[in-house]
Structures are given as structure tokens and as C-alpha cells.
Scaffold this motif. Structure first.
Motif, PDB file in Angstrom:
ATOM      1  N   SER A 204       0.827  -1.242   0.004  1.00 14.64           N
ATOM      2  CA  SER A 204       0.121  -0.067  -0.059  1.00 14.64           C
ATOM      3  C   SER A 204       0.724   1.402  -0.036  1.00 14.64           C
ATOM      4  N   LEU A 205       0.896   2.154  -1.084  1.00 15.08           N
ATOM      5  CA  LEU A 205       1.751   3.329  -1.221  1.00 15.08           C
ATOM      6  C   LEU A 205       1.129   4.297  -0.203  1.00 15.08           C
ATOM      7  N   ALA A 206      -0.048   4.252  -0.046  1.00 16.19           N
ATOM      8  CA  ALA A 206      -0.695   5.412   1.223  1.00 16.19           C
ATOM      9  C   ALA A 206      -0.195   4.788   2.504  1.00 16.19           C
ATOM     10  N   GLY A 207      -0.221   3.719   2.722  1.00 15.53           N
ATOM     11  CA  GLY A 207       0.580   3.192   4.011  1.00 15.53           C
ATOM     12  C   GLY A 207       1.788   3.573   4.045  1.00 15.53           C
ATOM     13  N   VAL A 208       2.445   3.350   3.049  1.00 12.89           N
ATOM     14  CA  VAL A 208       3.774   3.741   3.113  1.00 12.89           C
ATOM     15  C   VAL A 208       4.291   5.112   3.363  1.00 12.89           C
ATOM     16  N   LEU A 209       3.302   6.050   2.620  1.00  9.45           N
ATOM     17  CA  LEU A 209       3.797   7.520   2.940  1.00  9.45           C
ATOM     18  C   LEU A 209       3.384   7.831   4.194  1.00  9.45           C
ATOM     19  N   ARG A 210       2.484   7.680   4.849  1.00 10.48           N
ATOM     20  CA  ARG A 210       1.817   7.976   6.200  1.00 10.48           C
ATOM     21  C   ARG A 210       3.051   7.591   7.014  1.00 10.48           C
ATOM     22  N   GLU A 211       4.008   6.876   6.928  1.00  9.35           N
ATOM     23  CA  GLU A 211       4.916   6.477   7.721  1.00  9.35           C
ATOM     24  C   GLU A 211       6.207   7.763   8.018  1.00  9.35           C
ATOM     25  N   LEU A 212       5.824   8.877   7.012  1.00  4.74           N
ATOM     26  CA  LEU A 212       6.683   9.725   7.435  1.00  4.74           C
ATOM     27  C   LEU A 212       6.124  10.928   8.138  1.00  4.74           C
ATOM     28  N   ASP A 213       5.062  10.730   8.804  1.00  2.65           N
ATOM     29  CA  ASP A 213       4.337  11.494   9.835  1.00  2.65           C
ATOM     30  C   ASP A 213       5.306  11.981  10.898  1.00  2.65           C
ATOM     31  N   THR A 214       6.176  11.066  11.550  1.00  2.00           N
ATOM     32  CA  THR A 214       7.264  11.421  12.689  1.00  2.00           C
ATOM     33  C   THR A 214       8.395  12.166  12.022  1.00  2.00           C
ATOM     34  N   ALA A 215       8.791  11.771  10.906  1.00  2.00           N
ATOM     35  CA  ALA A 215       9.961  12.712  10.327  1.00  2.00           C
ATOM     36  C   ALA A 215       9.517  13.833  10.129  1.00  2.00           C
ATOM     37  N   LEU A 216       8.389  14.324   9.645  1.00  2.00           N
ATOM     38  CA  LEU A 216       7.908  15.447   9.234  1.00  2.00           C
ATOM     39  C   LEU A 216       7.132  16.317  10.426  1.00  2.00           C
ATOM     40  N   ASP A 217       7.252  15.657  11.648  1.00  2.00           N
ATOM     41  CA  ASP A 217       6.783  16.222  12.728  1.00  2.00           C
ATOM     42  C   ASP A 217       5.218  16.622  12.565  1.00  2.00           C
ATOM     43  N   ILE A 218       4.540  15.656  11.808  1.00  2.00           N
ATOM     44  CA  ILE A 218       3.096  15.991  11.785  1.00  2.00           C
ATOM     45  C   ILE A 218       2.406  15.192  12.752  1.00  2.00           C
ATOM     46  N   TYR A 219       1.231  15.667  13.356  1.00  2.00           N
ATOM     47  CA  TYR A 219       0.478  14.993  14.214  1.00  2.00           C
ATOM     48  C   TYR A 219      -1.031  14.782  13.439  1.00  2.00           C
ATOM     49  N   LEU A 220      -1.248  13.402  12.983  1.00  2.00           N
ATOM     50  CA  LEU A 220      -2.596  13.245  12.259  1.00  2.00           C
ATOM     51  C   LEU A 220      -3.648  13.173  13.047  1.00  2.00           C
ATOM     52  N   THR A 221      -4.716  13.607  12.578  1.00  2.00           N
ATOM     53  CA  THR A 221      -6.033  13.549  13.224  1.00  2.00           C
ATOM     54  C   THR A 221      -6.588  12.310  13.235  1.00  2.00           C
ATOM     55  N   ASP A 222      -7.498  12.079  14.311  1.00  2.00           N
ATOM     56  CA  ASP A 222      -8.147  10.616  14.539  1.00  2.00           C
ATOM     57  C   ASP A 222      -8.745  10.300  13.251  1.00  2.00           C
ATOM     58  N   GLU A 223      -9.296  10.821  12.178  1.00  2.00           N
ATOM     59  CA  GLU A 223      -9.867  10.473  11.241  1.00  2.00           C
ATOM     60  C   GLU A 223      -8.729  10.220  10.290  1.00  2.00           C
ATOM     61  N   GLU A 224      -7.641  10.987  10.257  1.00  2.00           N
ATOM     62  CA  GLU A 224      -6.543  10.516   9.293  1.00  2.00           C
ATOM     63  C   GLU A 224      -5.707   9.199   9.766  1.00  2.00           C
ATOM     64  N   LYS A 225      -5.712   8.954  11.045  1.00  2.00           N
ATOM     65  CA  LYS A 225      -5.148   7.736  11.637  1.00  2.00           C
ATOM     66  C   LYS A 225      -5.860   6.494  11.249  1.00  2.00           C
ATOM     67  N   LYS A 226      -7.271   7.023  10.868  1.00  2.00           N
ATOM     68  CA  LYS A 226      -7.940   5.515  10.405  1.00  2.00           C
ATOM     69  C   LYS A 226      -7.983   5.308   9.078  1.00  2.00           C
ATOM     70  N   ASP A 227      -7.648   6.382   8.337  1.00  2.00           N
ATOM     71  CA  ASP A 227      -7.558   6.273   6.791  1.00  2.00           C
ATOM     72  C   ASP A 227      -6.114   6.534   6.294  1.00  2.00           C
ATOM     73  N   ASP A 228      -5.541   5.357   5.678  1.00  2.00           N
ATOM     74  CA  ASP A 228      -4.199   5.518   5.240  1.00  2.00           C
ATOM     75  C   ASP A 228      -4.317   6.668   4.000  1.00  2.00           C
ATOM     76  N   LYS A 229      -5.290   6.720   3.181  1.00  2.00           N
ATOM     77  CA  LYS A 229      -5.324   7.829   2.012  1.00  2.00           C
ATOM     78  C   LYS A 229      -5.335   9.090   2.463  1.00  2.00           C
ATOM     79  N   LEU A 230      -6.227   9.297   3.514  1.00  2.00           N
ATOM     80  CA  LEU A 230      -6.303  10.736   3.861  1.00  2.00           C
ATOM     81  C   LEU A 230      -4.928  11.252   4.523  1.00  2.00           C
ATOM     82  N   ALA A 231      -4.321  10.392   5.350  1.00  2.00           N
ATOM     83  CA  ALA A 231      -2.935  10.567   6.043  1.00  2.00           C
ATOM     84  C   ALA A 231      -1.806  10.718   4.937  1.00  2.00           C
ATOM     85  N   ALA A 232      -2.016   9.913   3.936  1.00  2.00           N
ATOM     86  CA  ALA A 232      -0.860  10.197   2.832  1.00  2.00           C
ATOM     87  C   ALA A 232      -1.229  11.616   2.184  1.00  2.00           C
ATOM     88  N   GLU A 233      -2.454  12.039   2.131  1.00  2.00           N
ATOM     89  CA  GLU A 233      -2.753  13.388   1.495  1.00  2.00           C
ATOM     90  C   GLU A 233      -2.079  14.316   2.217  1.00  2.00           C
TER      91      GLU A 233
END
Length: 312
Positions: free
Chosen positions: A63-92
Motif C-alpha cells: 500500500s503506497l498510502a500506507g508507506v507514505l503515512r510513515e513519514l508523519d514522525t519525520a515531518l513532525d506531523i500529528y495526524l487527526t483521528d480521522e487520518e489515523k483511521k484512513d491511510d489515504k487521508l494520512a498520505a494526502e
């Protein structure tokens, strides 16, 4: 890192300067240095990517969306609850942040430049060790459609057939064994003062390279072993040592008749043998535990705790 000038040039032509929408993929057998080349490229051409260069391990992932969301920590991003449940939203969300950094980085550089030629927003994403072709195929890759600022570099052991090669959307750069001169430079770079002490040592190193078939990992392990003996073991000594291990010349000839992967395994075993023989029982236990883990994710404190159970 030494040599590989042609591959580096080709890599930039296909990644940094290549046609929009084409994925550059560095492929070849394990142990040839695909990841090293990708990382070296990211450093050497850092000025070309004002949005940064980002590397993600992709072994076993589809899953490319699942791979992209792994950058959240490196980018110092805090995902919303909705984004945490949806890889595509997190990747966007990740992609929006990467684009913002690319634009801000380019603007900052262009404000300082005195020449008329402006640098364009660009970010490099390295998908390392891709082993599932669907990760870089539609519909997974569609999430990156239209993002001209994003350059994608893939490292993989898969070849054309496994990747479902599409010359319109992919550019394959094959990594082979090191040329003799590059392999010699690699050994020499680990020598005292980064130079062979005399010509006999250079000639012995040439013979080592020849016997190891220019296999990058085996050559590098040899170079590191020589350094770690504090140069008490010379290239001439190591050459004799290799030849004594069951007759390396005969083993090499036999191995060349087998599959490349099997030949590489034999070369790794031969070059590792001198190091393994010097390990204590404690060190061997640490190594046995570490061998059960992915090579880029070995937690040293955890290993220490495990080994303490047997060796307080």
C-alpha cells in the motif's frame, strides 16, 4: 562510497531531469549496493531537492498510502483521528506537507540567488527495497498523479518481468558487480592513509577483487576486515586466507556454473569466515539474535538484554 559515476549520472538523468511521471527504479541482486547508490545520489544532488530527500523502507509492503503515512514522525506531523483511521487521508496530508516544504525551500534559495535561473520546487522520495510490484503500479501509484514537484526513486531486486515493466512509466537502471578499478578504490579507501602501502599490496587486492567477482558486499566486507585487524592482516595475507578456505579458485569456478544468488552467498560466506572465527561466544550469540531481524532495524539495547540472560 566510491565509483559508480556512470550509474550516478544515469540516475540523475532519469530521476532529477527525467520525463515527468516516469519512476526511476534501481534494480539488481542483493548486496550490489542499490540502497547505497540511492542514498549517495540523495546527498550528491541535495541542492536539486529543496523540499528534502526522504527514504522509506518498503519490504513486504503493498500500500503506497500506507508507506507514505510513515513519514508523519519525520515531518513532525500529528495526524487527526480521522487520518489515523484512513491511510489515504494520512498520505494526502503527508503529500501536502512535502509540497509545502518543496515550495518554501525553492523560494528561500531563489531569494538568495543572484542569477536569473531559478530553482524549481522538488522533493525526492526513495522507496527502498520494494518487493511487491503493486506498490508502484496503478491504482496505488495514482495518489502521486500530477505532482510535478515529487521525484520518485525506487530500489528493488525485482527485474522487468516481476515489476510488470512499462517503459512509458518506468525507467530501470541495472546495478551490476563493481568494475575492477572501483572495487580496488573501495579496498584502498579502508587502508591506512587511504592508500595501499606498496605495489604488491595493490596486486594482491586486484587478485582478491577478481576472485570475489567484483561483488560489492564481499569486497566491502574484505576491506572492513583488513581495517579492523588494525592492518596486521595485509591484502597478501587475506588472499592466502581466502585461497585456503577449501580452495577458493575451485569454489569460484564451480559457483559460476550455479545461479548468481548462490554464487553471491558463497562469496559472502568466504569473506565472512575470518571475522566469524574471531568472535567470542557472547558475540556469536548477539549475532545469532541480530540475524533474525531486518538488517535496517536492529535494536541494540534489546540484544544486550537478551544476551545478559546467558552472559550476565
Amino acid at each position: 562510497f566510491v565509483g559508480r559515476e556512470n550509474e550516478m549520472k544515469k540516475l540523475h538523468e532519469e530521476t532529477g531531469l527525467g520525463k515527468f511521471g516516469v519512476i526511476a527504479a534501481v534494480h539488481g541482486m542483493g548486496g550490489l549496493g542499490k540502497t547505497s547508490i540511492a542514498i549517495q545520489y540523495a546527498y550528491a544532488y541535495s541542492h536539486f531537492y529543496p523540499g528534502g530527500r526522504w527514504q522509506i523502507g518498503c519490504e513486504g509492503k503493498s500500500s503506497l498510502a500506507g508507506v507514505l503515512r510513515e513519514l508523519d514522525t519525520a515531518l513532525d506531523i500529528y495526524l487527526t483521528d480521522e487520518e489515523k483511521k484512513d491511510d489515504k487521508l494520512a498520505a494526502e496530508r503527508i503529500l501536502r506537507e512535502l509540497e509545502k516544504r518543496a515550495v518554501q525551500g525553492a523560494n528561500a534559495i531563489n531569494r538568495k540567488k543572484t542569477t536569473k535561473k531559478k530553482i524549481s520546487p522538488a522533493t525526492l522520495l526513495i522507496l527502498d527495497n520494494v518487493d511487491k510490484a503493486q506498490l508502484i503500479q496503478s491504482p496505488e501509484i495514482d495518489i502521486l498523479t500530477g505532482k510535478k514537484w515529487l521525484k520518485l526513486l525506487v530500489t528493488t531486486r525485482m527485474g522487468e518481468e516481476d515489476l510488470g515493466y512499462d517503459k512509458e512509466r518506468q525507467s530501470l537502471i541495472t546495478i551490476d558487480e563493481l568494475p575492477q578499478e572501483d572495487a580496488l578504490k573501495l579496498i584502498e579507501s579502508y587502508q591506512k592513509g587511504r592508500i595501499f602501502p606498496h605495489e604488491k599490496e595493490r596486486e594482491a587486492a586486484k587478485e582478491i577483487v577478481k576472485l570475489l567477482d567484483g561483488f560489492t558486499l564481499a569486497v566491502e566486507m574484505t576491506a572492513i576486515y583488513l581495517r579492523d585487524t588494525n592492518y596486521r592482516v595485509s591484502c597478501q595475507d587475506f588472499l592466502k586466507l581466502l585461497k585456503s578456505k577449501g580452495g577458493l579458485v575451485g569454489a569460484e569456478l564451480a559457483a559460476k556454473q550455479s545461479k548468481t544468488s548462490i554464487r553471491h552467498e558463497k562469496l559472502i560466506s568466504l569473506t565472512l569466515a575470518p571475522t566469524l572465527e574471531k568472535l567470542s561466544e557472547e558475540e556469536k550469540l548477539v549475532l545469532s539474535y541480530a540475524s533474525q531481524l531486518p538488517p535496517d532495524n536492529i535494536p541494540i539495547p534489546w540484544l544486550k538484554d537478551l544476551v545478559k540472560e546467558k552472559f550476565p
